[in-house]
Design a protein around this motif. Structure first.
Motif, PDB file in Angstrom:
ATOM      1  N   CYS A 199      13.279   4.036  -1.510  1.00  0.00           N
ATOM      2  CA  CYS A 199      13.270   5.126  -0.519  1.00  0.00           C
ATOM      3  C   CYS A 199      13.372   6.495  -1.188  1.00  0.00           C
ATOM      4  O   CYS A 199      14.034   7.406  -0.673  1.00  0.00           O
ATOM      5  CB  CYS A 199      14.365   4.927   0.528  1.00  0.00           C
ATOM      6  N   LEU A 207      12.844   5.568   9.736  1.00  0.00           N
ATOM      7  CA  LEU A 207      11.476   5.251   9.323  1.00  0.00           C
ATOM      8  C   LEU A 207      10.545   6.456   9.358  1.00  0.00           C
ATOM      9  O   LEU A 207       9.329   6.302   9.232  1.00  0.00           O
ATOM     10  CB  LEU A 207      10.893   4.140  10.209  1.00  0.00           C
ATOM     11  N   HIS A 249       0.584   9.966   4.542  1.00  0.00           N
ATOM     12  CA  HIS A 249       0.687   8.508   4.556  1.00  0.00           C
ATOM     13  C   HIS A 249       0.177   7.920   5.873  1.00  0.00           C
ATOM     14  O   HIS A 249       0.246   8.542   6.921  1.00  0.00           O
ATOM     15  CB  HIS A 249       2.129   8.059   4.325  1.00  0.00           C
ATOM     16  N   ALA A 273       0.927   4.249   6.773  1.00  0.00           N
ATOM     17  CA  ALA A 273       1.438   2.902   6.548  1.00  0.00           C
ATOM     18  C   ALA A 273       1.101   1.977   7.717  1.00  0.00           C
ATOM     19  O   ALA A 273       0.885   0.782   7.529  1.00  0.00           O
ATOM     20  CB  ALA A 273       2.946   2.944   6.314  1.00  0.00           C
ATOM     21  N   ASP A 330       0.721  -0.652  10.385  1.00  0.00           N
ATOM     22  CA  ASP A 330       1.327  -1.948  10.674  1.00  0.00           C
ATOM     23  C   ASP A 330       1.661  -2.764   9.430  1.00  0.00           C
ATOM     24  O   ASP A 330       2.191  -3.870   9.547  1.00  0.00           O
ATOM     25  CB  ASP A 330       0.392  -2.775  11.556  1.00  0.00           C
ATOM     26  N   PRO A 345       4.028  -2.324   6.947  1.00  0.00           N
ATOM     27  CA  PRO A 345       5.443  -2.624   6.705  1.00  0.00           C
ATOM     28  C   PRO A 345       6.029  -3.698   7.629  1.00  0.00           C
ATOM     29  O   PRO A 345       6.677  -4.633   7.128  1.00  0.00           O
ATOM     30  CB  PRO A 345       6.136  -1.268   6.897  1.00  0.00           C
ATOM     31  N   THR A 354       7.353  -7.295   6.217  1.00  0.00           N
ATOM     32  CA  THR A 354       8.753  -7.604   6.512  1.00  0.00           C
ATOM     33  C   THR A 354       8.861  -8.946   7.215  1.00  0.00           C
ATOM     34  O   THR A 354       9.688  -9.791   6.842  1.00  0.00           O
ATOM     35  CB  THR A 354       9.382  -6.490   7.379  1.00  0.00           C
ATOM     36  N   LEU A 357      12.640  -3.254   6.095  1.00  0.00           N
ATOM     37  CA  LEU A 357      11.567  -2.464   6.706  1.00  0.00           C
ATOM     38  C   LEU A 357      11.379  -1.087   6.050  1.00  0.00           C
ATOM     39  O   LEU A 357      10.263  -0.753   5.645  1.00  0.00           O
ATOM     40  CB  LEU A 357      11.778  -2.346   8.211  1.00  0.00           C
ATOM     41  N   PRO A 358      12.421  -0.257   5.885  1.00  0.00           N
ATOM     42  CA  PRO A 358      12.181   1.029   5.224  1.00  0.00           C
ATOM     43  C   PRO A 358      11.811   0.881   3.749  1.00  0.00           C
ATOM     44  O   PRO A 358      11.011   1.675   3.227  1.00  0.00           O
ATOM     45  CB  PRO A 358      13.493   1.791   5.397  1.00  0.00           C
ATOM     46  N   LYS A 397       8.140  -0.010   3.711  1.00  0.00           N
ATOM     47  CA  LYS A 397       7.347   1.159   4.098  1.00  0.00           C
ATOM     48  C   LYS A 397       7.296   2.156   2.944  1.00  0.00           C
ATOM     49  O   LYS A 397       6.250   2.732   2.653  1.00  0.00           O
ATOM     50  CB  LYS A 397       7.922   1.824   5.343  1.00  0.00           C
TER      51      LYS A 397
END
Length: 138
Positions: free
Chosen positions: A21, A36, A52, A54, A56, A58, A62, A104-105, A108
């Motif tokens: 991150c 997010l 960016h 990203a 769907d 991430p 996940t 998830l983060p 991403k």
């Protein structure tokens, strides 16, 4: 070197920084301004990050990772110990939620790092050659 004469960007390093991150360029600035929400610019180096897309990817990755971990764990536990269903629920439901929220983060961030390193979606300084959308200037 790229076509524009710019140096290559290290994909692994950028994805690793994104997974932590952090800004894919400098690794010091925070990538997210909220859970997010990617920051528009890196607070440390000023790199523009709003390009960016990203989308769907991430959630897909996940679910893929968490699903394999949880289903594998459930099956191994069931075969080895045969616990009651309520015990499975107590163990695996919270683990599923926690793993999803933690990964998830990170995923991403790795996707944003990949896009930055490969100069996708405007990270090269201009529009993508195959992007049919018109450039809107404010």
């Amino acid at each position: 070197m790229t076509q524009a004469g710019e140096p290559e960007r290290d994909v692994g390093l950028a994805m690793g920084r994104g997974f932590r991150c952090r800004c894919p360029r400098c690794g010091r600035g925070k990538l997210f301004r909220a859970y997010l929400k990617v920051a528009d610019h890196c607070p440390a180096c000023g790199e523009a990050l709003y390009h960016h897309q990203a989308d769907d990817a991430p959630p897909y990755f996940t679910m893929l990772i968490v699903g394999h971990v949880v289903v594998g764990g459930v099956l191994a536990t069931e075969i080895a110990y045969h616990p009651a269903i309520w015990l499975h629920m107590i163990i695996w439901l919270p683990l599923t939620v926690i793993l999803s929220l933690v990964l998830l983060p990170c995923i991403k961030g790795a996707i944003v790092g990949l896009q930055w390193a490969t100069r996708m979606h405007g990270f090269a300084g201009g529009p993508d050659a195959d992007d049919p959308r018109p450039i809107l200037k404010a």
